[in-house]
Design a protein around this motif. Structure first.
Motif, PDB file in Angstrom:
ATOM      1  N   GLY A   1       0.815  -1.210   0.000  1.00  0.00           N
ATOM      2  CA  GLY A   1       0.000   0.000   0.000  1.00  0.00           C
ATOM      3  C   GLY A   1       0.848   1.259   0.000  1.00  0.00           C
TER       4      GLY A   1
ATOM      5  N   SER B   1      -7.614  -2.798   3.388  1.00  0.00           N
ATOM      6  CA  SER B   1      -6.832  -2.129   2.346  1.00  0.00           C
ATOM      7  C   SER B   1      -7.611  -0.957   1.754  1.00  0.00           C
ATOM      8  CB  SER B   1      -6.471  -3.114   1.227  1.00  0.00           C
ATOM      9  OG  SER B   1      -7.626  -3.517   0.521  1.00  0.00           O
ATOM     10  N   ASP B   2      -6.871   0.043   1.278  1.00  0.00           N
ATOM     11  CA  ASP B   2      -7.517   1.212   0.668  1.00  0.00           C
ATOM     12  C   ASP B   2      -8.390   0.798  -0.514  1.00  0.00           C
ATOM     13  OD1 ASP B   2      -6.251   2.826   2.469  1.00  0.00           O
ATOM     14  OD2 ASP B   2      -4.734   3.584   1.082  1.00  0.00           O
ATOM     15  N   GLU B   3      -7.845  -0.093  -1.349  1.00  0.00           N
ATOM     16  CA  GLU B   3      -8.545  -0.485  -2.575  1.00  0.00           C
ATOM     17  C   GLU B   3      -9.874  -1.165  -2.277  1.00  0.00           C
ATOM     18  OE1 GLU B   3      -4.227  -0.070  -3.270  1.00  0.00           O
ATOM     19  OE2 GLU B   3      -5.424  -1.158  -1.785  1.00  0.00           O
TER      20      GLU B   3
ATOM     21  N   ALA C   1     -13.853   0.173  -2.905  1.00  0.00           N
ATOM     22  CA  ALA C   1     -14.814  -0.671  -3.624  1.00  0.00           C
ATOM     23  C   ALA C   1     -16.055  -0.967  -2.789  1.00  0.00           C
ATOM     24  CB  ALA C   1     -14.148  -1.975  -4.040  1.00  0.00           C
TER      25      ALA C   1
ATOM     26  N   SER D   1     -11.684   5.580   1.312  1.00  0.00           N
ATOM     27  CA  SER D   1     -10.654   4.954   2.143  1.00  0.00           C
ATOM     28  C   SER D   1     -10.025   5.987   3.085  1.00  0.00           C
ATOM     29  CB  SER D   1      -9.564   4.337   1.262  1.00  0.00           C
ATOM     30  OG  SER D   1      -8.910   5.344   0.508  1.00  0.00           O
TER      31      SER D   1
ATOM     32  N   GLU E   1     -11.370  -9.375  -0.182  1.00  0.00           N
ATOM     33  CA  GLU E   1     -10.441  -8.227  -0.130  1.00  0.00           C
ATOM     34  C   GLU E   1      -9.381  -8.338  -1.207  1.00  0.00           C
ATOM     35  OE1 GLU E   1      -6.928  -6.112   0.334  1.00  0.00           O
ATOM     36  OE2 GLU E   1      -6.926  -8.207   0.959  1.00  0.00           O
TER      37      GLU E   1
ATOM     38  N   TRP F   1      -8.693  -5.840  -4.341  1.00  0.00           N
ATOM     39  CA  TRP F   1      -7.380  -5.224  -4.526  1.00  0.00           C
ATOM     40  C   TRP F   1      -6.854  -5.521  -5.928  1.00  0.00           C
ATOM     41  CZ3 TRP F   1      -2.470  -6.815  -5.749  1.00  0.00           C
ATOM     42  CH2 TRP F   1      -1.425  -5.913  -5.485  1.00  0.00           C
TER      43      TRP F   1
ATOM     44  N   SER G   1      -8.649  -3.484  -8.538  1.00  0.00           N
ATOM     45  CA  SER G   1      -8.248  -2.076  -8.507  1.00  0.00           C
ATOM     46  C   SER G   1      -6.907  -1.883  -9.202  1.00  0.00           C
ATOM     47  CB  SER G   1      -8.158  -1.595  -7.051  1.00  0.00           C
ATOM     48  OG  SER G   1      -7.671  -0.269  -6.989  1.00  0.00           O
ATOM     49  N   VAL G   2      -5.945  -2.751  -8.904  1.00  0.00           N
ATOM     50  CA  VAL G   2      -4.626  -2.655  -9.545  1.00  0.00           C
ATOM     51  C   VAL G   2      -4.744  -2.867 -11.046  1.00  0.00           C
ATOM     52  CG1 VAL G   2      -2.338  -3.708  -9.707  1.00  0.00           C
ATOM     53  CG2 VAL G   2      -3.381  -3.327  -7.469  1.00  0.00           C
TER      54      VAL G   2
ATOM     55  N   ASN H   1      -7.318  -2.167 -12.956  1.00  0.00           N
ATOM     56  CA  ASN H   1      -7.907  -0.956 -13.540  1.00  0.00           C
ATOM     57  C   ASN H   1      -6.876   0.161 -13.663  1.00  0.00           C
ATOM     58  OD1 ASN H   1     -10.421  -2.156 -13.772  1.00  0.00           O
ATOM     59  ND2 ASN H   1     -11.140  -1.405 -11.791  1.00  0.00           N
ATOM     60  N   LYS H   2      -6.014   0.286 -12.640  1.00  0.00           N
ATOM     61  CA  LYS H   2      -4.978   1.323 -12.674  1.00  0.00           C
ATOM     62  C   LYS H   2      -3.971   1.044 -13.782  1.00  0.00           C
ATOM     63  CE  LYS H   2      -5.273   2.431  -7.742  1.00  0.00           C
ATOM     64  NZ  LYS H   2      -4.615   2.306  -6.412  1.00  0.00           N
TER      65      LYS H   2
END
Length: 217
Positions: free
Chosen positions: A70, A136-138, A142, A147, A182, A186, A189-190, A192-193
């Motif tokens: 993170g 986790s933030d991600e 979601a 976050s 979770e 996560w 999210s990664v 998508n980034k």
């Protein structure tokens, strides 16, 4: 992948790509730290039954994993290094014994300087992934849309949502834990980034081609 998605196949595929997305971050220490956190640490904790606890060196490696996967906050590692080892063991022992009472378990761990609800959640998730997911933030974004709030109250809400989602996905022979949920969030999210970054790089590298494409549309 949206949190509201009910397609078990999508969730399974996203979860299975966790390791690939972990390695895509190009952080040399992360795969090894993740292996320690997800595979080695749970075994070490459960070998100490009937009174399991986490040691100070293990808590330090867990913190390294959390910060590497993170946001990097080196001061938290300094806090952990200054903790009394006996206090770490006794606090974690009380926390594990408090489960499945998640609020009480988190409160037992947050007496340790540098250990907030998010780090406490990582400790609990290593011991009981079927009860307590890592905050986790991600996954927070979601599941809850934000976050920014790392309070115990927010973690309890987060935990309840992931527990419910895990139950929804655990059917037809599939078994999901809140921690599986979770990791899938996560991973999504990664992914998508990475896709967004790739598209932006393509636009910068080929401005004329993309300009023509927009005119045709």
């Amino acid at each position: 992948m949206e949190f509201a998605c009910f397609d078990i196949g999508v969730w399974r595929e996203t979860l299975s790509s966790y390791k690939i997305h972990l390695e895509s971050l190009n952080k040399p220490q992360l795969p090894e730290l993740d292996d320690f956190y997800r595979n080695q640490l749970p075994l070490l904790l459960h070998q100490r039954n009937p009174n399991p606890y986490i040691t100070k060196p293990e808590l330090s490696r867990l913190m390294q994993w959390k910060l590497t996967r993170g946001k990097w906050r080196p001061r938290l590692l300094d806090f952990i290094s200054s903790l009394d080892e006996t206090l770490v063991e006794s606090a974690s022992q009380m926390a594990f014994q408090s489960l499945p009472d998640v609020p009480k378990a988190v409160s037992e761990l947050t007496v340790l300087k540098g250990v907030g609800p998010a780090t406490a959640s990582a400790v609990l998730a290593a011991y009981a992934p079927d009860i307590a997911p890592f905050m986790s933030d991600e996954a927070m974004v979601a599941a809850l849309g934000s976050s920014k709030d790392y309070s115990l109250k927010q973690y309890i809400l987060f935990t309840e949502k992931l527990q419910i989602k895990a139950k929804e996905l655990s059917r037809d022979g599939d078994s999901f834990t809140p921690s599986d949920v979770e990791r899938a969030l996560w991973s999504s999210s990664v992914s998508n980034k990475l896709l967004t970054s790739s598209l932006q790089s393509d636009i910068k590298a080929n401005p004329k081609r993309n300009s023509k494409r927009r005119r045709k549309e």
